[in-house]
Write an enzyme that holds these catalytic residues in place. Sequence first.
Site, mmCIF file in Angstrom:
data_model
loop_
_atom_site.group_PDB
_atom_site.id
_atom_site.type_symbol
_atom_site.label_atom_id
_atom_site.label_comp_id
_atom_site.label_asym_id
_atom_site.label_seq_id
_atom_site.Cartn_x
_atom_site.Cartn_y
_atom_site.Cartn_z
ATOM 1 N N GLU A 134 0.817 -1.219 0.000
ATOM 2 C CA GLU A 134 0.000 0.000 0.000
ATOM 3 C C GLU A 134 0.845 1.259 0.000
ATOM 4 O OE1 GLU A 134 -0.541 -2.653 1.856
ATOM 5 O OE2 GLU A 134 -2.569 -3.308 1.355
ATOM 6 N N HIS A 165 -9.652 -5.866 10.612
ATOM 7 C CA HIS A 165 -10.340 -5.669 9.338
ATOM 8 C C HIS A 165 -11.710 -5.026 9.508
ATOM 9 C CE1 HIS A 165 -7.292 -8.653 8.385
ATOM 10 N NE2 HIS A 165 -7.473 -8.417 7.109
#
Lengths: 326, 324
Positions: free
Chosen positions: A60, A129
Amino acid sequence: MPSMTYREALNQALAEEMERDPTVYLMGEEVGHYQGAYKVSQGLLARFGEKRVIDAPIAECGFAGIGVGSAMVGLRPVIEFMTWNFSLVAIDQIVNNAAKIRQMSGGQFAIPIVFRGPSGAAAQVGAQHSQALESYYVHIPGLKVVAPSTPADAKGLLKASIRDDNPVVFMENETLYSTQGEVPAGEHLVPLGRGDVKRVGTHCTIVAWGKAVHTGLAAAKLLAAEGIELEVVDPRTLRPLDEELIFESVKKTGRLVVVQESWPVASFGVDIAYRVQRACMDELDAPVEVVSSADVPMPYARNLELEVLPSADDVVAAVRRALYLV
Amino acid sequence: MPTMNIIQAVNDALRLEMRRDPRVVILGEDVAKFGGVFRATSGLVDEFGPDRVMDTPLAEAGIIGAAIGMALYGLRPVPEIQFADFIFPAFDQIVNELAKFRYRSGGQYPAPVVIRTPYGGGIRGGHYHSQSPEALFIHTPGLKVVVPSDPYEAKGLLLSCIRQNDPVLFLEPKRIYRASKGEVPEGDYTIPLGKARVVREGTQVTVIAWGSMLHTALEGVDKAAELGISCEVIDLRTLMPFDVETMVESVKKTGRAVIVQEAPRTCGFAAELSATISERAMAWLEAPVERLCGFDTPFPYTLEHEYMPNGDRVLSTIQKTLDW
């Protein structure tokens, strides 16, 4: 007006903007051949080719940084994070580069970049998450932050975000991707910084964004049965915030409950509470209530997860407190 | 009692605790041979050796990740991030690993890591050496956040942090690292976490601050005193968990509150404090809670002194609550 899902609305926004402007491109993990982890980029690789729909490695920080660099030299990147949870690996690029370069360069380098992906809990995906991370990004000067709650807003806001010359943090929600709604065809833009009253009412104002708008609307339905009418205000853009719309509503109802999936402490909800107590002190008939997720990492067990997340019942209880009905 | 500055007090605390507890280790960029970019770890490698004071590569995610692993296996690491601005590459390790380990393991793995890092502006450091990111960590469940305001506080708070079992962000106000001097006891003492301190008693307005802004707040309060305005000043010391009682008790007495923070306004910690005070003391408030903050821009290099709250702005904010 055509009806479509939130997912399709985002897809349409991307396709229209890529069609309209050859500098717009999409990059992220699995956005190309796999068509997106949540299928938001379905069909875009076939239509626009692999120079404009780029499968990135699982890195990322790397592809967020490449995005910022490409924005400096004239492209308009849309960077997909598979979820915003993973943006924390790239947050240095967002906070220290994307958000600052325009100011550091004395306005020479605009950074027209959109970072997008789902934020918030889905169902039993655990502590790493399930995070609703808007409060981190709303605190950062130089960023705009957007969180659509309906398919129409998703399309209109994404198109406006791509055309904006500033970095935009665009937070979708996994549980909203399959929700259905009417979406204006063609050129539909929702300006950043303008909120929307999702339900008109008189007794208490609810301010919510993203998925929490639906929690607010569900509470409104429950309370309408007893004659309590909630006004649900969806700011849609969190930064810059449409304060006037919120203040107007609170001045009418005299009460405010903010509903957010964010953790409670030092969150955007309390920032709104601050601004309202400052601007509407004479009109407020009760302290502002903020309904948030519990102040813990998200538990995996379903029963505990439901306890942590803000529910319509939590909102109903907060409204009753604000109305002194308990 | 010896007189020290904040750097010396931090160094003294680290030395004492490393002598007392062999599990305490230090790691970070330039902390060993160079003694830390601000000299906070000066001389420690000579006394404790390279196994306990470790120079690392420029890799913040690695520093914090390694510290987490050490803590899980029983050490008590005190990593240094050279500037709070550099903490972002380690953000994932802090938020997704460090803050969650105890919870995710059902209490089996506490992670006693104390991250020391200098924060804040006022040293002409520009965009990448001036930020105050406390709100981000206060927002994250599982972390404690502590900010000392003088040498005595720095030593006592740091010793408390290293001796408890949860991860702590220990943010050191670098603008007053050397400017703040005071008497510091030799030897051992601790200051409990979660307790604010009333620095000055007063009757008309409660002023709340922490770190270097405490001194800015006091400047403004001194100016107010010249005009006959009596302020109570609270040094919050621990920002998470914060001491609600001390603030609310004070505001119930004064009816007014001003919060001074250096970080940008929107979604900052001042919003949390003001919402808490408004909720808990609404019936006692004579005016809305005011927050005086840094502006909502990236930290500016040339306009640093315009950006940071100063004594005059504190005074005018105090007056605003009185004139409301």
